[in-house]
Design a protein around this motif. Sequence first.
Motif, PDB file in Angstrom:
ATOM      1  N   PRO A 327       0.818  -1.215   0.000  1.00  0.00           N
ATOM      2  CA  PRO A 327       0.000   0.000   0.000  1.00  0.00           C
ATOM      3  C   PRO A 327       0.852   1.266   0.000  1.00  0.00           C
ATOM      4  CG  PRO A 327      -0.781  -1.569   1.647  1.00  0.00           C
ATOM      5  CD  PRO A 327       0.529  -2.089   1.142  1.00  0.00           C
ATOM      6  N   GLN A 328       0.309   2.321  -0.567  1.00  0.00           N
ATOM      7  CA  GLN A 328       1.072   3.560  -0.730  1.00  0.00           C
ATOM      8  C   GLN A 328       1.529   4.144   0.605  1.00  0.00           C
ATOM      9  OE1 GLN A 328      -0.775   6.491  -3.214  1.00  0.00           O
ATOM     10  NE2 GLN A 328       0.767   8.048  -2.822  1.00  0.00           N
ATOM     11  N   HIS A 329       0.676   4.059   1.635  1.00  0.00           N
ATOM     12  CA  HIS A 329       1.057   4.676   2.911  1.00  0.00           C
ATOM     13  C   HIS A 329       2.253   3.961   3.548  1.00  0.00           C
ATOM     14  CE1 HIS A 329      -1.505   1.359   4.380  1.00  0.00           C
ATOM     15  NE2 HIS A 329      -0.866   1.486   5.527  1.00  0.00           N
ATOM     16  N   ILE A 330       2.442   2.693   3.232  1.00  0.00           N
ATOM     17  CA  ILE A 330       3.623   1.968   3.716  1.00  0.00           C
ATOM     18  C   ILE A 330       4.807   2.235   2.793  1.00  0.00           C
ATOM     19  CG2 ILE A 330       4.602  -0.328   4.150  1.00  0.00           C
ATOM     20  CD1 ILE A 330       1.840  -1.274   4.952  1.00  0.00           C
ATOM     21  N   LEU A 331       4.532   2.313   1.510  1.00  0.00           N
ATOM     22  CA  LEU A 331       5.591   2.544   0.526  1.00  0.00           C
ATOM     23  C   LEU A 331       6.269   3.894   0.753  1.00  0.00           C
ATOM     24  CD1 LEU A 331       6.744   0.999  -1.915  1.00  0.00           C
ATOM     25  CD2 LEU A 331       5.211   2.323  -3.377  1.00  0.00           C
ATOM     26  N   GLU A 332       5.557   4.840   1.302  1.00  0.00           N
ATOM     27  CA  GLU A 332       6.123   6.169   1.537  1.00  0.00           C
ATOM     28  C   GLU A 332       7.292   6.140   2.516  1.00  0.00           C
ATOM     29  OE1 GLU A 332       2.756   8.419   2.776  1.00  0.00           O
ATOM     30  OE2 GLU A 332       2.011   8.752   0.734  1.00  0.00           O
ATOM     31  N   ASP A 333       7.368   5.102   3.352  1.00  0.00           N
ATOM     32  CA  ASP A 333       8.472   4.989   4.311  1.00  0.00           C
ATOM     33  C   ASP A 333       9.689   4.276   3.738  1.00  0.00           C
ATOM     34  OD1 ASP A 333       6.980   6.243   6.327  1.00  0.00           O
ATOM     35  OD2 ASP A 333       6.076   4.344   6.953  1.00  0.00           O
ATOM     36  N   VAL A 334       9.544   3.674   2.570  1.00  0.00           N
ATOM     37  CA  VAL A 334      10.644   2.920   1.971  1.00  0.00           C
ATOM     38  C   VAL A 334      11.759   3.866   1.544  1.00  0.00           C
ATOM     39  CG1 VAL A 334      11.324   1.488  -0.003  1.00  0.00           C
ATOM     40  CG2 VAL A 334       9.204   0.987   1.236  1.00  0.00           C
ATOM     41  N   ASP A 335      12.975   3.588   1.999  1.00  0.00           N
ATOM     42  CA  ASP A 335      14.117   4.427   1.624  1.00  0.00           C
ATOM     43  C   ASP A 335      15.293   3.601   1.105  1.00  0.00           C
ATOM     44  OD1 ASP A 335      14.948   3.196   3.929  1.00  0.00           O
ATOM     45  OD2 ASP A 335      15.369   5.036   5.039  1.00  0.00           O
ATOM     46  N   MET A 336      15.053   2.298   0.870  1.00  0.00           N
ATOM     47  CA  MET A 336      16.141   1.439   0.375  1.00  0.00           C
ATOM     48  C   MET A 336      15.571   0.333  -0.506  1.00  0.00           C
ATOM     49  SD  MET A 336      18.967  -0.765   2.583  1.00  0.00           S
ATOM     50  CE  MET A 336      19.958   0.674   3.016  1.00  0.00           C
ATOM     51  N   LEU A 337      16.236   0.099  -1.630  1.00  0.00           N
ATOM     52  CA  LEU A 337      15.915  -1.031  -2.493  1.00  0.00           C
ATOM     53  C   LEU A 337      17.036  -2.053  -2.372  1.00  0.00           C
ATOM     54  CD1 LEU A 337      14.570   0.567  -5.810  1.00  0.00           C
ATOM     55  CD2 LEU A 337      13.311  -0.063  -3.743  1.00  0.00           C
ATOM     56  N   LEU A 338      16.655  -3.303  -2.105  1.00  0.00           N
ATOM     57  CA  LEU A 338      17.625  -4.379  -1.948  1.00  0.00           C
ATOM     58  C   LEU A 338      17.525  -5.321  -3.137  1.00  0.00           C
ATOM     59  CD1 LEU A 338      16.854  -5.138   1.808  1.00  0.00           C
ATOM     60  CD2 LEU A 338      18.701  -3.709   0.910  1.00  0.00           C
ATOM     61  N   GLN A 339      18.618  -5.460  -3.858  1.00  0.00           N
ATOM     62  CA  GLN A 339      18.615  -6.357  -5.019  1.00  0.00           C
ATOM     63  C   GLN A 339      19.413  -7.614  -4.700  1.00  0.00           C
ATOM     64  OE1 GLN A 339      20.609  -5.004  -8.549  1.00  0.00           O
ATOM     65  NE2 GLN A 339      19.615  -6.502  -9.863  1.00  0.00           N
ATOM     66  N   GLY A 340      18.752  -8.764  -4.860  1.00  0.00           N
ATOM     67  CA  GLY A 340      19.412 -10.040  -4.650  1.00  0.00           C
ATOM     68  C   GLY A 340      19.334 -10.890  -5.896  1.00  0.00           C
TER      69      GLY A 340
END
Length: 365
Positions: A327-340
């Motif tokens: 959900p967008q309201h949770i996505l707004e807190d994302v500050d890192m993308l982890l690629q594996g």
Amino acid sequence: MATTSETESPSQQIYKPAEWLNAAETIACSSIAPIALICGPKNSGKSTFSRHLVNVLLQRHKKVAYLDTDVGQTEFTPPGLLSLTVIDKITPDLTIPCLKTPERCFFFGDVSSKRDPATYLTYILALYDHYFTTKIQGSSGLPLIINTPGWVKGIGYEILVDMLKHMSPTHVVKIRISAQSKNLPDGAFWLDEGVADACNVIEIDAARQDHLQRSLLVKRDVRLLRDLRVMAYFRQCFPSEMTLSTLKELARALAAHPPYEIPISSIKIKHLHCQVPVTETFYSLNATIVGLAVSSMSEQLPQCVGLGIVRGINTFRGVLHVITPVPQHILEDVDMLLQGFIQIPTSLLQGCISPYMSANVLSTN
């Protein structure tokens, strides 16, 4: 991650022998909220027993916590995640894997711990400590089931020993097969000589047997199960009432689904298990599955809130296009993308002109 289930035709009927039923009852009848760790060789039935134990415990407790340490054959999340999930409903059919929103999880980014055993163990112990030290247990205590992978030799054995020493479970269930060389040692193998422990060790045989009553490994198409979980996860991008009866329909729907725009300047990009030159960062990120993480609490232990598909990168506007059911309201807190190394199932890349295959991505030069 919203709750959903995968439609899967069980190849064989689940058989639970009497000693399995007795073992589960023994654990459930414990005078305190049990902490039960399930271990044994690969494909010996650990996940099936664990889910059966969940159902038995839910007959006596309102909720049960489940710590999943098998990144390759996860129970309640897509592959590549280490998770702590609180379950409050019985699952009648043990052959149907289902997705649930975890209480806390970390994106390990691989289907085996072999690439980075130290980080793998750090994540697991952090999840256990979260269970043990927070209010998740409640006043009456919350039972915990710990499901482990089937890598029980070499470094895998050492990881299991470290887990057991840190967690000090009330019960350890060891599942054995007829090939003795593949089984774990007898007794409380993780304890140093002369050290006493109140742990109840329960040894049971794998449920499937041949005509000579020898325990057999249960063969499963692990790669297919992983793909099913990934597809079930991204199916959550759409309303449950939306008809998507074939893989081609799901692929087309995802290809047409409006992505989120994430400013590149607002996030950190971390490559797990490998090093990527700065000039190749966007090339490596495009058309991949990434962990969406929040590192504000701890950059060393970034909490994962879900997965996303990097559909494209617009370097002129400085944005990433990401498809995710988060959900967008949770996505707004994302500050890192982890690629594996969790890959998009090939089924989602076939049968349509897919935007994931686009090559119009510029380098960072």
